[in-house]
Design an enzyme around this catalytic site. Structure first.
Site, mmCIF file in Angstrom:
data_model
loop_
_atom_site.group_PDB
_atom_site.id
_atom_site.type_symbol
_atom_site.label_atom_id
_atom_site.label_comp_id
_atom_site.label_asym_id
_atom_site.label_seq_id
_atom_site.Cartn_x
_atom_site.Cartn_y
_atom_site.Cartn_z
ATOM 1 N N CYS A 10 -3.920 79.335 64.337
ATOM 2 C CA CYS A 10 -4.402 77.958 64.424
ATOM 3 C C CYS A 10 -3.470 76.978 63.724
ATOM 4 C CB CYS A 10 -5.769 77.853 63.772
ATOM 5 S SG CYS A 10 -6.960 78.969 64.494
ATOM 6 N N ARG A 37 3.114 78.011 67.242
ATOM 7 C CA ARG A 37 2.320 78.972 66.475
ATOM 8 C C ARG A 37 1.407 79.802 67.381
ATOM 9 N NH1 ARG A 37 1.829 77.525 60.954
ATOM 10 N NH2 ARG A 37 -0.268 78.338 60.805
ATOM 11 N N TRP A 76 -6.316 79.536 67.876
ATOM 12 C CA TRP A 76 -5.959 80.875 68.357
ATOM 13 C C TRP A 76 -7.200 81.715 68.087
ATOM 14 C CZ3 TRP A 76 -5.283 85.908 66.530
ATOM 15 C CH2 TRP A 76 -4.484 86.739 67.321
ATOM 16 N N ASN A 112 -8.094 76.823 59.668
ATOM 17 C CA ASN A 112 -7.247 77.969 59.987
ATOM 18 C C ASN A 112 -7.571 79.035 58.957
ATOM 19 O OD1 ASN A 112 -5.232 79.787 60.630
ATOM 20 N ND2 ASN A 112 -3.625 78.642 59.586
ATOM 21 N N GLY A 113 -7.846 80.257 59.419
ATOM 22 C CA GLY A 113 -8.215 81.335 58.498
ATOM 23 C C GLY A 113 -9.471 82.016 59.006
ATOM 24 N N GLU A 121 13.125 97.118 68.148
ATOM 25 C CA GLU A 121 13.126 95.657 68.275
ATOM 26 C C GLU A 121 13.392 95.231 69.724
ATOM 27 O OE1 GLU A 121 12.122 93.378 66.429
ATOM 28 O OE2 GLU A 121 13.070 91.545 67.131
ATOM 29 N N LYS A 169 10.871 92.954 71.870
ATOM 30 C CA LYS A 169 11.249 91.683 72.514
ATOM 31 C C LYS A 169 10.820 91.708 73.976
ATOM 32 C CE LYS A 169 11.677 89.944 69.773
ATOM 33 N NZ LYS A 169 11.608 89.766 68.383
ATOM 34 N N GLU A 193 6.984 91.534 74.411
ATOM 35 C CA GLU A 193 6.437 90.239 73.970
ATOM 36 C C GLU A 193 6.626 89.140 75.000
ATOM 37 O OE1 GLU A 193 6.912 88.964 69.506
ATOM 38 O OE2 GLU A 193 8.777 89.772 70.253
ATOM 39 N N HIS A 244 10.323 115.708 72.171
ATOM 40 C CA HIS A 244 9.011 116.022 71.612
ATOM 41 C C HIS A 244 7.893 115.272 72.336
ATOM 42 C CE1 HIS A 244 11.057 118.227 68.494
ATOM 43 N NE2 HIS A 244 11.875 117.200 68.355
ATOM 44 N N LYS A 302 2.819 82.650 66.275
ATOM 45 C CA LYS A 302 4.073 82.748 65.518
ATOM 46 C C LYS A 302 3.828 83.160 64.081
ATOM 47 C CE LYS A 302 8.486 82.185 64.857
ATOM 48 N NZ LYS A 302 9.329 83.282 65.384
HETATM 49 C C1 F6R Z 1 8.144 89.450 66.956
HETATM 50 C C2 F6R Z 1 7.627 88.654 65.868
HETATM 51 C C3 F6R Z 1 6.570 89.248 65.015
HETATM 52 C C4 F6R Z 1 6.834 88.893 63.542
HETATM 53 C C5 F6R Z 1 5.669 89.356 62.678
HETATM 54 C C6 F6R Z 1 5.900 89.070 61.214
HETATM 55 O O1 F6R Z 1 9.073 88.756 67.711
HETATM 56 O O2 F6R Z 1 8.016 87.537 65.673
HETATM 57 O O3 F6R Z 1 6.479 90.618 65.178
HETATM 58 O O4 F6R Z 1 8.017 89.489 63.143
HETATM 59 O O5 F6R Z 1 4.500 88.721 63.080
HETATM 60 O O6 F6R Z 1 6.027 87.708 60.974
HETATM 61 P P1 F6R Z 1 6.709 87.154 59.679
HETATM 62 O O7 F6R Z 1 8.143 87.572 59.701
HETATM 63 O O8 F6R Z 1 6.547 85.680 59.772
HETATM 64 O O9 F6R Z 1 6.000 87.758 58.518
#
Ligand code: F6R
Length: 613
Positions: free
Chosen positions: A2, A27, A74, A100-101, A484, A488, A491, A507, A608
């Site tokens: 949020c 976000r 969110w 937010n929370g 990673e 990507k 996502e 395995h 985000k």
């Molecule tokens: C993936 C991504 C998330 C963040 C994760 C941690 O692209 O952005 O997996 O890496 O939510 O977020 P931070 O780094 O802000 O603690």
């Protein structure tokens, strides 16, 4: 998660709220709303979906006033619909709240308030807040501020709140506990926001609120106090990011812009942390060599992409020091009993510095007497403020939801930190450290090389984007790269993708391989002993007719014979190759997502900054 924006001043609040919410879109959200004090009433407008829908509604039914709050939601408690969207109001519509929370004891509070006759409309946890404030006022709280304090003393969980009262035409109230909130200080106006980018075009000065603080904002000033009523002195700080940093600068998306920023950011980090007195320089770093000499263990905690960099950090620290290093997901770590004593350093990695699980892990480790070292991108964030020392990655605001530039900056931070710790402990010889640093300097150019070949990467992505699934394989330093790369892809392109340690193939996952499955094999080399093992793993895929897409070092003839498609990268020292290889995988995912027509900067369901558990 949020996003909150609030305004009090002399201008019309509505466009300022919308402008701020747009800047918080990154976000992640699924509905939005505003409450603005117009005439003597609080007028609320809400909508589901993108902000454009809310804007349209406001164009059809305008609302004007100099005091307001806005919110992007969110969904956590209750599906995304108009009723569940914020702002929420009390029974009479005289108190409006954005949040937010998560209010963890909301069910208990809701039952109690319902028994008292309060009428609830939504399924949210948030709605208990306006009703609690209403109840405290009815029970005799002398001021709105005192009613807020009394209400919040009863709420358990995390909150950042913006609150309006219909009979307080010139006052915006806010409070924070566990979720981020800042105050923007303007001339004859003040803002609240979840994040600096929301108001970076409006103010040059901010106040970072601490947990447990309540703030009263008027056009001509702010006053801060704690939940028990004691006054707090406001520490006003300059905004350190430029308004242009949150623009696309001619790129079609923020993500593409951020991918292209990586060489510059890494070069900057290298320049800032250059060679000084026989080690890398860590200016303003609060933990010195004597601390690192006494250290016996390191525990790295993080989530998502940051966890992947933590896996890399472990390998590098093990390489150049005798430390025992472990990496764990913060969401798991916080529920473990890891037998940690004050001799363990906790390294918390977080781009946003607001991730709930990472924060909880930090707090837990602090209670055990451990020192906390944060690798963090956002100055003023909670992680940065609650840590003993911070290595700032200085990548600038990352607006694309998928981590890119913050990821490579974290890898670079780990490399520099590992050299520093290795030198501090006398375990990394000066000549070796210098040699490593010299090789590290080649990374920004190597990334440029990858960026220059993005059309080749696009061609491969176009060819393979429409399958249901893909597999990413790597070993040692490039095992986190494989994880990673897969993250990507899933996502932003929504294609199922799995990252795996190539040695684990036999395995289980080898059963997945058939003539349709793209298998992205990270097999770059300079002198890595796992190269030969990786070739064997690729042969196993070839034998089962998997479609091999290899990431290989320029001129590697062995790979050329095995792979259907090859993405070439320049020769790079193995320890640092993830910084280059991952850029190839970011672009591969990017072009796959583009071919699949997804909303790349704001992928579905994602936020985000994950400020709730
Ligand atoms: C993936 C991504 C998330 C963040 C994760 C941690 O692209 O952005 O997996 O890496 O939510 O977020 P931070 O780094 O802000 O603690």
């Amino acid at each position: 998660m949020c996003g909150i924006v609030g305004y009090v001043g002399k201008r019309n609040a509505t466009p300022l709220l919308i402008n701020g919410l747009k800047r918080l879109e990154y976000r992640g959200y699924d509905s939005a709303g505003v409450a603005v004090r117009q005439a003597d009433a609080l007028v609320v407008r809400k909508s589901v979906g993108r902000l454009a829908v809310l804007e349209q509604k406001l164009a059809e039914h305008p609302v004007t006033g100099t005091l307001g709050v806005g919110h992007t939601r969110w969904a956590t408690h209750g599906e995304p619909n108009e009723v569940n969207s914020h702002p929420h109001t009390d029974c009479t519509g005289r108190i409006a709240v954005v949040h937010n929370g998560i209010i963890e004891n909301y069910q208990e509070l809701r039952a109690e308030l319902t028994a008292q006759g309060h009428k609830f409309r939504s399924q949210t946890d948030t709605e208990v807040i306006p009703h609690l404030i209403e109840a405290e006022l009815a029970a005799g709280a002398p001021t709105p501020e005192e009613a807020i304090r009394r209400a919040l003393r009863r709420a358990k969980g995390a909150y950042a709140l913006g609150i309006l009262f219909h009979d307080q035409p010139h006052t915006l109230y806010a409070a924070r506990h566990g979720s981020p909130l800042i105050v923007g200080v303007g001339r004859d106006e003040h803002f609240i926001a979840s994040d600096v980018p929301a108001i970076v075009d409006q103010v040059q000065r901010v106040i970072y609120l601490d947990d447990g603080e309540v703030v009263i904002l008027r056009a001509d000033g702010v006053s801060l106090s704690r939940l028990d009523g004691t006054a707090v002195e406001a520490k006003i700080q300059p905004v350190t990011i430029a308004a242009e940093a949150v623009e696309k600068a001619g790129f079609e998306t923020f993500m593409l812009k951020e991918i292209h920023e990586q060489p510059r950011i890494l070069r900057q980090l290298l320049a800032r942390h250059g060679w000084q007195s026989g080690t890398v320089a860590l200016p303003d770093f609060a933990l010195g060599a004597p601390y690192f000499r006494k250290l016996n263990r390191v525990m790295i905690v993080a989530c998502g992409s940051a966890y992947h960099t933590g896996m890399y950090g472990k390998l590098l620290l093990e390489n150049v020091t005798s430390l025992a290093v472990e990496t764990d997901l913060a969401s798991e770590f916080r529920y473990r009993d890891p037998k940690i004593d004050p001799g363990t350093l906790i390294i918390a990695v977080s781009q946003s510095g607001e991730t709930a699980d990472t924060l909880a892990s930090i707090r837990m480790a602090k209670s055990w007497g451990c020192k906390i070292l944060a690798i963090c991108n956002v100055p003023g964030s909670t992680v940065a403020r609650e840590s003993d020392a911070v290595f700032f990655t200085e990548a600038g605001p990352e607006i694309g939801v998928a981590a890119t530039k913050s990821f490579t900056a974290q890898l670079m931070a780990f490399a520099l930190l590992a050299f520093f710790i290795g030198r501090a402990r006398g375990e990394l010889a000066e000549t070796q450290a210098q040699e490593l640093l010299t090789d590290l300097q080649t990374i920004p150019d190597a990334i440029h090389y990858v960026l220059d070949r993005k059309d080749e990467i696009r061609t491969v992505a176009d060819k393979h984007h429409d399958g249901p699934s893909s597999l990413y394989l790597g070993r040692r330093f490039n095992y986190p790269t494989a994880l990673e790369g897969a993250l990507k892809n899933k996502e932003i392109s929504y294609q199922h993708a799995e990252g795996y340690a190539a040695g684990e193939m036999k395995h289980g996952p080898i059963a997945l391989i058939n003539e349709y499955l793209p298998v992205i094999c990270i097999c770059t080399r300079t002198r890595d002993e796992v190269y030969a093992k990786m070739i064997s793993n690729i042969k196993e895929v070839e034998a089962r007719h998997g479609r091999i897409i290899a990431l290989a070092t320029d001129g590697d003839a062995t790979i050329a014979q095995l792979a259907e498609d090859i993405l070439w990268v320049p020769p790079t020292r193995d320890e640092f190759s993830p910084m280059v290889n991952v850029v190839t995988l970011q672009l591969l995912a990017y072009y796959a997502a583009q071919a699949r027509g997804t909303d790349i900067d704001k992928p579905r369901n994602l936020a985000k900054s994950v400020t709730v558990e």
